[in-house]
Write a protein that holds these residues in place. Structure first.
Motif, PDB file in Angstrom:
ATOM      1  N   GLU A 190       0.266  -1.048  -0.397  1.00  0.00           N
ATOM      2  CA  GLU A 190       0.371   0.450  -0.032  1.00  0.00           C
ATOM      3  C   GLU A 190       0.563   1.340  -0.031  1.00  0.00           C
ATOM      4  O   GLU A 190       0.595   1.606   0.426  1.00  0.00           O
ATOM      5  CB  GLU A 190      -0.977  -0.359   1.075  1.00  0.00           C
ATOM      6  N   TYR A 223      -0.168   4.747  -0.835  1.00  0.00           N
ATOM      7  CA  TYR A 223      -1.361   5.813   0.561  1.00  0.00           C
ATOM      8  C   TYR A 223       0.239   6.477   0.642  1.00  0.00           C
ATOM      9  O   TYR A 223      -0.507   7.970   1.572  1.00  0.00           O
ATOM     10  CB  TYR A 223      -2.537   4.775   1.139  1.00  0.00           C
ATOM     11  N   ARG A 226      -6.962   5.328   8.937  1.00  0.00           N
ATOM     12  CA  ARG A 226      -6.515   5.166   7.166  1.00  0.00           C
ATOM     13  C   ARG A 226      -7.723   4.689   6.434  1.00  0.00           C
ATOM     14  O   ARG A 226      -7.933   5.096   5.009  1.00  0.00           O
ATOM     15  CB  ARG A 226      -6.142   2.984   7.534  1.00  0.00           C
ATOM     16  N   LYS A 230      -8.516   6.484   2.521  1.00  0.00           N
ATOM     17  CA  LYS A 230      -7.870   5.369   1.553  1.00  0.00           C
ATOM     18  C   LYS A 230      -8.972   6.617   0.543  1.00  0.00           C
ATOM     19  O   LYS A 230      -9.259   6.652  -0.585  1.00  0.00           O
ATOM     20  CB  LYS A 230      -8.654   4.215   2.172  1.00  0.00           C
ATOM     21  N   TYR A 253      -7.592   9.870  -1.221  1.00  0.00           N
ATOM     22  CA  TYR A 253      -7.016   9.204  -2.321  1.00  0.00           C
ATOM     23  C   TYR A 253      -7.424   8.592  -3.549  1.00  0.00           C
ATOM     24  O   TYR A 253      -7.669   8.403  -4.528  1.00  0.00           O
ATOM     25  CB  TYR A 253      -5.487   8.565  -1.834  1.00  0.00           C
TER      26      TYR A 253
END
Length: 389
Positions: free
Chosen positions: A201, A204, A375, A379, A382
């Protein structure tokens, strides 16, 4: 603040209310907030038994420099913005009511004295570390629709007066270099990186690091140039700044009251909306249906603009455009406010002597919950293409 200042303010209120024999009872155990001391007060006329239940916010002695501005700013809100809202009601008879805010009895650069909402059945959401449910989220969004509609209407009808009230200012823009130099953004970047898997990930992690290191400057500069859709915004849109009132045995709120206008200013309505959703409604349920909830706000806005005989100055297309371009303020605030909402009370109390926002730069006992919430927020921004790599 000297005790006599509060006493004098209360005596002025008694005079304004035509109390002939005022008796004052002040809670002697104030709850020391982050940038305010508070007291609950009973003001009674001994001759008529008329009684006011009041809530006072006063400036602590240690508040200096830029933080003094927030007291002046809140006084301006209650003395000028609320007066402006009342002015646009003059031609509407009894058909409309003001946005739900506590009634203000006194406001100056050191003290604000409001009605005590606890005495009228209002409650704060509890527990603080839980996101609001959908009924409460919709209630707040509807309240913001009404609040912003009054601002748009005042701006439309009295543009010169609107220009003379409030300020256009983003604290994080003027303090960016200081927050870089004192290591706040470095520490925040490292903590937010821990929300994601370093190998699978990385996009991110890279995106949030780039935003905090330099992308935020470009975003705030772009926001500062906005003017056409500027309104008076609440500016401090997190859970503790709302109180709700309910019918008996009914979990759905019938009223919501917006509190704390120390950082009200003029900017896009999206600043209130993104701050609120990113801190108070940060669950996949809300972000997955973001347009549903933005429409709750927009329908309330349109309804109240129509009632105020104001043209459609903020269309659905405009709201969507500004959400895509200006909603990252929610991400900025979530990094700080979610730490305050998820940490234990004693952890926050132990750090109150540290300058804000550095007092929130720590690993709490509930760090896993903080990381889970952040998170979700990162998320969303993004994946929606709002936060760029």
């Amino acid at each position: 603040m000297a005790e006599t200042s509060l006493q004098n303010a209360l005596l002025q209120i008694a005079k304004d209310q035509n109390f002939t024999a005022p008796k004052i009872a002040i809670d002697e155990s104030p709850n020391h907030g982050y940038i305010a001391n508070v007291n609950r007060i009973t003001l009674k006329d001994s001759e008529t038994d008329a009684t006011l239940h009041l809530f006072a916010k006063s400036k602590p002695k240690e508040i200096k420099g830029e933080w003094e501005f927030f007291y002046k700013n809140e006084a301006e809100f209650y003395n000028k913005v609320v007066a402006a809202f009342k002015e646009i009601l003059q031609n509407h008879g009894n058909k409309l009511t003001l946005p739900l805010m506590p009634k203000c009895y006194f406001a100056n650069d050191e003290i604000v004295i409001l009605e005590d909402l606890l005495e009228t059945g209002y409650k704060i959401w509890s527990p603080l570390n839980e996101p609001l449910d959908k009924n409460h989220v919709k209630a707040v969004l509807s309240a913001y629709g009404k609040f912003h509609a009054f601002s748009f209407a005042f701006k439309h009808k009295y543009p010169e007066k609107f220009a003379s009230i409030g300020y256009k200012f983003e604290w994080f823009q003027t303090n960016y270099e200081r927050l870089i130099n004192n290591g706040f953004y470095k520490g925040l970047t490292e903590k937010l990186a821990d929300c994601f898997d370093q190998e699978t990930e990385f996009e991110y992690i890279e995106a949030i690091a780039n935003f905090l290191s330099h992308g935020q400057v470009a975003y705030l500069e772009k926001l500062a140039l906005l003017s056409e859709s500027d309104v008076f915004v609440h500016g401090d849109s997190w859970t503790h700044n709302y109180m709700f009132r309910y019918d008996v045995d009914e979990p759905k709120p019938k009223d919501v009251c917006i509190l704390d206008f120390q950082i009200f200013r003029k900017t896009s309505p999206v600043i209130d909306l993104s701050y609120f959703i990113s801190t108070c409604a940060c669950t996949p349920e809300f972000f997955n249906d973001i347009d549903v909830y933005l429409k709750v706000y927009h329908e309330s806005l349109q309804t109240h603009l129509s009632q105020l005989n104001c043209p459609d100055v903020y269309t659905w297309d405009t709201l969507q455009y500004e959400w895509r371009n200006y909603s990252l303020k929610g991400l900025i605030m979530a990094g700080i406010i979610l730490k305050m909402m998820t940490a234990d009370k004693d952890e926050l109390e132990a750090r109150k002597h540290i300058e804000m926002p550095m007092q929130f730069d720590f690993i709490s006992r509930n760090e896993a919950l903080y990381q889970q919430r952040m998170r979700i927020v990162i998320k969303y921004f993004y994946d929606a293409g709002i936060l760029q790599s």
